[in-house]
Design an enzyme around this catalytic site. Structure first.
Site, mmCIF file in Angstrom:
data_model
loop_
_atom_site.group_PDB
_atom_site.id
_atom_site.type_symbol
_atom_site.label_atom_id
_atom_site.label_comp_id
_atom_site.label_asym_id
_atom_site.label_seq_id
_atom_site.Cartn_x
_atom_site.Cartn_y
_atom_site.Cartn_z
ATOM 1 N N GLU A 172 0.675 -1.197 -0.152
ATOM 2 C CA GLU A 172 -0.029 -0.032 -0.040
ATOM 3 C C GLU A 172 0.772 1.232 -0.005
ATOM 4 O OE1 GLU A 172 -3.416 -2.559 2.441
ATOM 5 O OE2 GLU A 172 -2.965 -0.655 3.256
ATOM 6 N N ASN A 213 1.928 -5.019 -3.025
ATOM 7 C CA ASN A 213 0.656 -5.454 -2.839
ATOM 8 C C ASN A 213 0.022 -4.194 -2.444
ATOM 9 O OD1 ASN A 213 -1.147 -7.840 -1.891
ATOM 10 N ND2 ASN A 213 -1.137 -7.002 -0.180
ATOM 11 N N HIS A 249 -10.237 -6.449 -2.137
ATOM 12 C CA HIS A 249 -11.298 -6.121 -1.296
ATOM 13 C C HIS A 249 -12.537 -5.566 -1.967
ATOM 14 C CE1 HIS A 249 -9.012 -7.195 2.316
ATOM 15 N NE2 HIS A 249 -8.057 -6.481 1.849
ATOM 16 N N GLU A 278 -6.076 -10.841 -1.203
ATOM 17 C CA GLU A 278 -6.834 -10.318 0.155
ATOM 18 C C GLU A 278 -8.278 -10.392 -0.079
ATOM 19 O OE1 GLU A 278 -3.229 -7.799 1.703
ATOM 20 O OE2 GLU A 278 -5.345 -7.030 2.326
ATOM 21 N N ASP A 280 -12.234 -10.532 -0.736
ATOM 22 C CA ASP A 280 -13.317 -10.667 0.157
ATOM 23 C C ASP A 280 -14.441 -9.564 -0.386
ATOM 24 O OD1 ASP A 280 -12.106 -8.933 3.139
ATOM 25 O OD2 ASP A 280 -12.505 -8.138 1.007
HETATM 26 O O1 G3I Z 1 -3.259 -7.255 19.159
HETATM 27 C C1 G3I Z 1 -4.003 -6.200 19.485
HETATM 28 C C2 G3I Z 1 -4.972 -6.988 20.983
HETATM 29 O O2 G3I Z 1 -3.638 -6.873 21.991
HETATM 30 C C3 G3I Z 1 -5.711 -5.782 21.279
HETATM 31 O O3 G3I Z 1 -6.237 -6.371 22.720
HETATM 32 C C4 G3I Z 1 -6.878 -5.598 20.461
HETATM 33 C C5 G3I Z 1 -7.808 -4.510 20.707
HETATM 34 O O4 G3I Z 1 -7.624 -3.414 20.261
HETATM 35 O O5 G3I Z 1 -6.319 -5.319 19.162
HETATM 36 C C6 G3I Z 1 -5.328 -6.061 18.852
HETATM 37 O O6 G3I Z 1 -4.853 -5.503 17.507
HETATM 38 C C7 G3I Z 1 -5.706 -5.666 16.448
HETATM 39 C C8 G3I Z 1 -4.921 -6.542 15.261
HETATM 40 O O7 G3I Z 1 -5.645 -6.446 14.230
HETATM 41 C C9 G3I Z 1 -4.871 -8.095 15.690
HETATM 42 O O8 G3I Z 1 -6.196 -8.604 15.973
HETATM 43 C C10 G3I Z 1 -5.756 -4.461 15.975
HETATM 44 O O9 G3I Z 1 -6.572 -3.471 16.767
HETATM 45 C C11 G3I Z 1 -6.573 -4.271 14.529
HETATM 46 O O10 G3I Z 1 -6.383 -2.780 14.130
HETATM 47 C C12 G3I Z 1 -6.009 -5.127 13.515
HETATM 48 O O11 G3I Z 1 -6.606 -5.258 12.495
HETATM 49 C C13 G3I Z 1 -5.939 -5.743 11.114
HETATM 50 C C14 G3I Z 1 -5.916 -4.575 10.296
HETATM 51 O O12 G3I Z 1 -5.172 -5.107 8.793
HETATM 52 C C15 G3I Z 1 -4.828 -3.411 10.727
HETATM 53 O O13 G3I Z 1 -4.749 -2.574 9.809
HETATM 54 C C16 G3I Z 1 -6.916 -6.670 10.607
HETATM 55 O O14 G3I Z 1 -7.232 -7.661 11.451
HETATM 56 C C17 G3I Z 1 -6.303 -7.232 9.223
HETATM 57 O O15 G3I Z 1 -7.223 -8.248 8.615
HETATM 58 C C18 G3I Z 1 -6.163 -6.044 8.369
HETATM 59 O O16 G3I Z 1 -5.475 -6.633 7.069
HETATM 60 C C19 G3I Z 1 -5.018 -5.596 6.039
HETATM 61 C C20 G3I Z 1 -3.869 -5.898 5.407
HETATM 62 O O17 G3I Z 1 -2.908 -6.321 6.175
HETATM 63 C C21 G3I Z 1 -3.490 -5.191 4.219
HETATM 64 N N1 G3I Z 1 -4.703 -4.670 3.458
HETATM 65 C C22 G3I Z 1 -5.918 -4.432 4.157
HETATM 66 C C23 G3I Z 1 -6.241 -5.649 5.101
HETATM 67 C C24 G3I Z 1 -7.668 -4.937 5.889
HETATM 68 O O18 G3I Z 1 -7.404 -3.873 6.578
#
Ligand code: G3I
Length: 367
Positions: A172, A213, A249, A278, A280
């Protein structure tokens, strides 16, 4: 291979109606006994059709939910860590490496004969706070940041050498108009950080396929033009880069990308691998027969474009069950983005993928 895929994809839409009308094992007088059982998993059918079918993996669910774990193991031939290979996770403190969760996923994949896609080495999100605060307060200079980035890539790619087949090296880095996104990397290091990242990744594991990507790259347009130019420029500079990851997406409320096949074909004709990394298709809730069918069409368009493209190696979905998805947390009132529902039951999207893979596999078998 390209010819059979093309035949399959073109036939796909036409044949779908038949399969929905006829139960999978129904014999119509004209149909040859099918060597490809409709009961095979998406991964198995993908194998026969010549592509990987993968999923992003939520490690908390993998560790704590047996049904989820069993389905990841049985349904898919490729896995991508949804979060546990990101810098925030693998570099929690300066000079500290933590690959435990990522190692666990790699071992799981090896046990289930699955490919691993590494995600992601250089991104502006999910960076460790020691890094972002160090840059913000000036305690990390641009030169130091470049060295830190180099060491991060050498450490992570080196650690998984021979175990991770593909890396999303840079994620990105482009705006919708094709200009470079103003991130900590661009601001501190200039656009050269991209070539450096690919060079260091290749140095650390010459056997891994290296990808740029991004999202909204599905259709022909300013952003996908820029992504293709970016990798072509890297190659012309002698930098090793293998392909482009099209995240995929989509929203069922929007038309499916009409020029995706043309887009993947031009990337393939230019000598680059492609992957849907990715995929969906989110839905404006509640779900109903119409938006579930529109969702199925979105998934079908992603899959068929890949099946039709010689150098497209696979379709990875970014989560497969309504139980675990990033969508509701980002798109208010939207969700149900996976091919299975929250009870792991097949949705029209799952059947659509399966149908087109069966046709692709059958026509390939006929070759
Ligand atoms: O690990 C912490 C945890 O300790 C905490 O208790 C919890 C509550 O806030 O947050 C957890 O971290 C979260 C992390 O996912 C792991 O679950 C973050 O808040 C959350 O923002 C993060 O979201 C991920 C997101 O990327 C971050 O930008 C999504 O799961 C994931 O699906 C998403 O994936 C991205 C790709 O990497 C790149 N392309 C877009 C895609 C969707 O946004």
């Amino acid at each position: 291979m390209q010819v059979s895929r093309a035949v399959a994809a073109v036939a796909g839409a036409a044949a779908v109606l038949c399969l929905f009308v006829l139960p999978a094992d129904a014999e119509t007088p004209s149909a040859k006994p099918s060597p490809v059982p409709i009961t095979q998993t998406l991964g198995q059918l993908g194998d026969r059709a010549g592509i990987f079918v993968g999923t992003a993996v939520d490690m908390t669910a993998l560790d704590n939910e047996p049904t989820y774990r069993a389905r990841v193991a049985s349904e898919f031939t490729s896995v991508t860590p949804e979060n546990v290979m990101k810098w925030q996770q693998v570099g929690p403190a300066r000079g500290v490496l933590d690959f435990a969760a990522a190692d666990e996923l790699v071992s799981f994949a090896q046990a289930n004969h699955q490919r691993v896609r590494g995600h992601t080495l250089v991104w502006h999100n999910q960076l460790p706070s020691w890094l972002t605060s160090g840059v913000a307060d000036g305690s990390i200079t641009p030169d130091q940041l470049r060295d830190i980035l180099r060491q991060h890539i050498l450490d992570e790619v080196g650690h998984f050498k021979g175990k991770v087949a593909q890396w999303d090296v840079v994620n990105e880095a482009l705006n919708e108009d094709g200009t470079f996104r103003s991130t900590i990397w661009l601001q501190q290091l200039g656009p050269g950080y991209i070539a450096d990242a690919f060079t260091w990744a290749h140095q650390a594991d010459p056997g891994a396929k290296l990808f740029y990507n991004d999202f909204n790259l599905e259709s022909v347009g300013a952003k996908s033009d820029a992504a293709l130019k970016l990798v072509q420029d890297l190659r012309s500079q002698g930098v090793h880069v293998d392909g482009i990851g099209i995240q995929g997406h989509l929203g069922a409320q929007f038309p499916a990308p009409g020029t995706i096949q043309e887009n993947l074909k031009r990337m393939s004709d230019a000598g680059f691998l492609t992957e849907i990394t990715e995929g969906d298709v989110r839905i404006v809730l509640p779900t109903d027969a119409t938006n579930l069918e529109a969702q199925a069409e979105g998934y079908r368009v992603l899959l068929d474009a890949c099946l039709l493209t010689r150098r497209c190696g696979g379709l990875t979905v970014w989560g497969f069950t309504g139980l675990h998805s990033w969508v509701p947390g980002v798109f208010n009132g939207q969700g149900a983005a996976g091919v299975l529902d929250a009870n792991f039951n097949a949705k029209p999207a799952y059947n659509a993928l399966r149908t087109d893979l069966v046709l692709a596999a059958r026509s390939r078998d006929d070759d």
